[in-house]
Structure formats: structure tokens, C-alpha cells
Design a protein around this motif. Structure first.
Motif, PDB file in Angstrom:
ATOM      1  N   GLY A  15       0.797  -1.215   0.000  1.00 15.23           N
ATOM      2  CA  GLY A  15       0.000   0.000   0.000  1.00 15.23           C
ATOM      3  C   GLY A  15       0.834   1.271   0.000  1.00 15.23           C
ATOM      4  N   GLY A  16       2.119   1.114   0.232  1.00 17.12           N
ATOM      5  CA  GLY A  16       3.007   2.268   0.278  1.00 17.12           C
ATOM      6  C   GLY A  16       3.501   2.699  -1.091  1.00 17.12           C
ATOM      7  N   SER A  17       4.419   3.659  -1.087  1.00 17.76           N
ATOM      8  CA  SER A  17       4.940   4.244  -2.321  1.00 17.76           C
ATOM      9  C   SER A  17       6.455   4.310  -2.292  1.00 17.76           C
ATOM     10  CB  SER A  17       4.384   5.659  -2.515  1.00 17.76           C
ATOM     11  OG  SER A  17       2.977   5.653  -2.613  1.00 17.76           O
ATOM     12  N   LEU A  18       7.036   4.269  -3.480  1.00 13.87           N
ATOM     13  CA  LEU A  18       8.460   4.498  -3.675  1.00 13.87           C
ATOM     14  C   LEU A  18       8.646   5.262  -4.974  1.00 13.87           C
ATOM     15  CD1 LEU A  18      10.314   1.127  -2.838  1.00 13.87           C
ATOM     16  CD2 LEU A  18      10.516   3.291  -1.596  1.00 13.87           C
ATOM     17  N   ARG A  19       9.733   6.003  -5.042  1.00  9.73           N
ATOM     18  CA  ARG A  19      10.076   6.702  -6.272  1.00  9.73           C
ATOM     19  C   ARG A  19      11.480   6.306  -6.694  1.00  9.73           C
ATOM     20  NH1 ARG A  19      11.762  12.665  -7.689  1.00  9.73           N
ATOM     21  NH2 ARG A  19      10.668  13.026  -9.665  1.00  9.73           N
ATOM     22  N   MET A  83       5.942   4.917  -7.899  1.00  8.47           N
ATOM     23  CA  MET A  83       5.191   3.685  -7.684  1.00  8.47           C
ATOM     24  C   MET A  83       4.306   3.842  -6.463  1.00  8.47           C
ATOM     25  SD  MET A  83       8.212   0.898  -8.465  1.00  8.47           S
ATOM     26  CE  MET A  83       9.130   1.303  -6.988  1.00  8.47           C
ATOM     27  N   ASN A  84       3.012   3.778  -6.678  1.00 12.72           N
ATOM     28  CA  ASN A  84       2.040   3.924  -5.602  1.00 12.72           C
ATOM     29  C   ASN A  84       1.259   2.627  -5.402  1.00 12.72           C
ATOM     30  OD1 ASN A  84       2.762   6.662  -5.368  1.00 12.72           O
ATOM     31  ND2 ASN A  84       1.215   7.260  -6.869  1.00 12.72           N
ATOM     32  N   ASN A  85       0.652   2.501  -4.233  1.00  9.93           N
ATOM     33  CA  ASN A  85      -0.177   1.341  -3.914  1.00  9.93           C
ATOM     34  C   ASN A  85       0.548   0.036  -4.240  1.00  9.93           C
ATOM     35  OD1 ASN A  85      -2.444  -0.021  -3.026  1.00  9.93           O
ATOM     36  ND2 ASN A  85      -3.501   0.102  -4.992  1.00  9.93           N
ATOM     37  N   LEU A  86       1.760  -0.066  -3.735  1.00  7.84           N
ATOM     38  CA  LEU A  86       2.589  -1.238  -4.015  1.00  7.84           C
ATOM     39  C   LEU A  86       2.029  -2.488  -3.342  1.00  7.84           C
ATOM     40  CD1 LEU A  86       5.987   0.581  -3.665  1.00  7.84           C
ATOM     41  CD2 LEU A  86       5.290  -0.700  -5.686  1.00  7.84           C
ATOM     42  N   ASN A  87       2.259  -3.618  -3.993  1.00 14.06           N
ATOM     43  CA  ASN A  87       1.862  -4.899  -3.414  1.00 14.06           C
ATOM     44  C   ASN A  87       3.015  -5.894  -3.532  1.00 14.06           C
ATOM     45  OD1 ASN A  87       1.596  -6.315  -6.050  1.00 14.06           O
ATOM     46  ND2 ASN A  87      -0.136  -4.899  -6.315  1.00 14.06           N
ATOM     47  N   ALA A  88       2.854  -7.047  -2.935  1.00 14.91           N
ATOM     48  CA  ALA A  88       3.943  -8.021  -2.865  1.00 14.91           C
ATOM     49  C   ALA A  88       4.402  -8.462  -4.261  1.00 14.91           C
ATOM     50  CB  ALA A  88       3.508  -9.231  -2.045  1.00 14.91           C
ATOM     51  N   GLU A  89       3.502  -8.449  -5.228  1.00 19.64           N
ATOM     52  CA  GLU A  89       3.855  -8.854  -6.595  1.00 19.64           C
ATOM     53  C   GLU A  89       4.782  -7.851  -7.284  1.00 19.64           C
ATOM     54  OE1 GLU A  89       1.104 -11.223  -5.004  1.00 19.64           O
ATOM     55  OE2 GLU A  89       0.605  -9.106  -5.391  1.00 19.64           O
TER      56      GLU A  89
END
Length: 124
Positions: A15-19, A83-89
Motif C-alpha cells: 500500500g506504500g509508495s516508492l520513487r 510507484m504507488n499502492n505497491l503490493n507483494a507482486e
């Protein structure tokens, strides 16, 4: 010759974000289509996103559409992947790539230059 250096990877909760950022060498950055690929353990390298030399055309994999945004700053020779709303995939090594053409493409073989990769890990 183009050299690419990625940064911005790390560990994030679902659910987090990275750039991610990619710094490119060379004085003709704007003539290259840029992109991002990723490779998860035991899987083939896959296309994520790409952007044209001018920045006016973008392409996304269906799996990231609506969550990831690719952008570039030709004055600073950089390309970014928000990258928003990250998930395990989304857990994978992410590679910045450059192709000697103005229009973006999605195939591995079209990209002549690759960065060393940056790890993105999403915990569930």
C-alpha cells in the motif's frame, strides 16, 4: 555510450509508495527512449513502463497501469518511476533502460543500455 545509475529502491509495506530515479550520462539524453523493467526471483525480466524521448508518450504494463507513473527531465538527464499502492507482486529488481530511438518500446531486445538494478521489496 550511455551509462545508467538507478536509486530509490528499498523496503516498503504493502500500500506504500516508492520513487525510483535513474541518472544517465551523455549529452544526447533526449534522443533516447527510456524505460523500466523488473525481474523477480525465478521469473523472466518483464516490461514495466517506458517513455519517449520528448516525454510526450508513455507506455505501461497492465499490471502497473494506474499505480505507476514514468516521467523524465531532459535538462537533468533523469528518468523517474513513481510507484504507488505497491503490493507483494511488485517485489523485484528494477532496471533502468535506454533505447537509441525516440518512441518507446516494450521488448527487452530493443533496449541497448541497462543500469545495474535497484531492489524493491514490498512486505505484506
Amino acid at each position: 555510450q550511455v551509462q545508467l545509475v538507478e536509486s530509490g529502491g528499498g523496503l516498503v509495506q504493502a500500500g506504500g509508495s516508492l520513487r525510483l530515479s535513474c541518472a544517465a550520462s551523455g549529452r544526447t539524453f533526449s534522443v533516447y527512449a527510456m524505460g523500466w523493467f523488473r525481474q523477480a526471483p525465478g521469473k523472466e525480466r518483464e516490461f514495466v513502463a517506458a517513455i519517449s524521448g520528448s516525454g510526450g508518450i508513455t507506455l505501461y504494463a497492465d499490471s502497473v497501469k494506474g499505480r505507476f507513473t514514468i516521467s523524465r527531465d531532459n535538462a537533468k538527464n533523469t528518468v523517474h518511476l513513481q510507484m504507488n499502492n505497491l503490493n507483494a507482486e511488485d517485489t523485484a529488481v528494477y532496471y533502468c533502460v535506454a533505447a537509441p530511438r525516440s518512441l518507446p518500446v516494450i521488448t527487452v531486445r530493443d533496449y541497448s543500455y541497462w543500469g545495474q538494478g535497484t531492489q524493491v521489496t514490498v512486505s505484506s
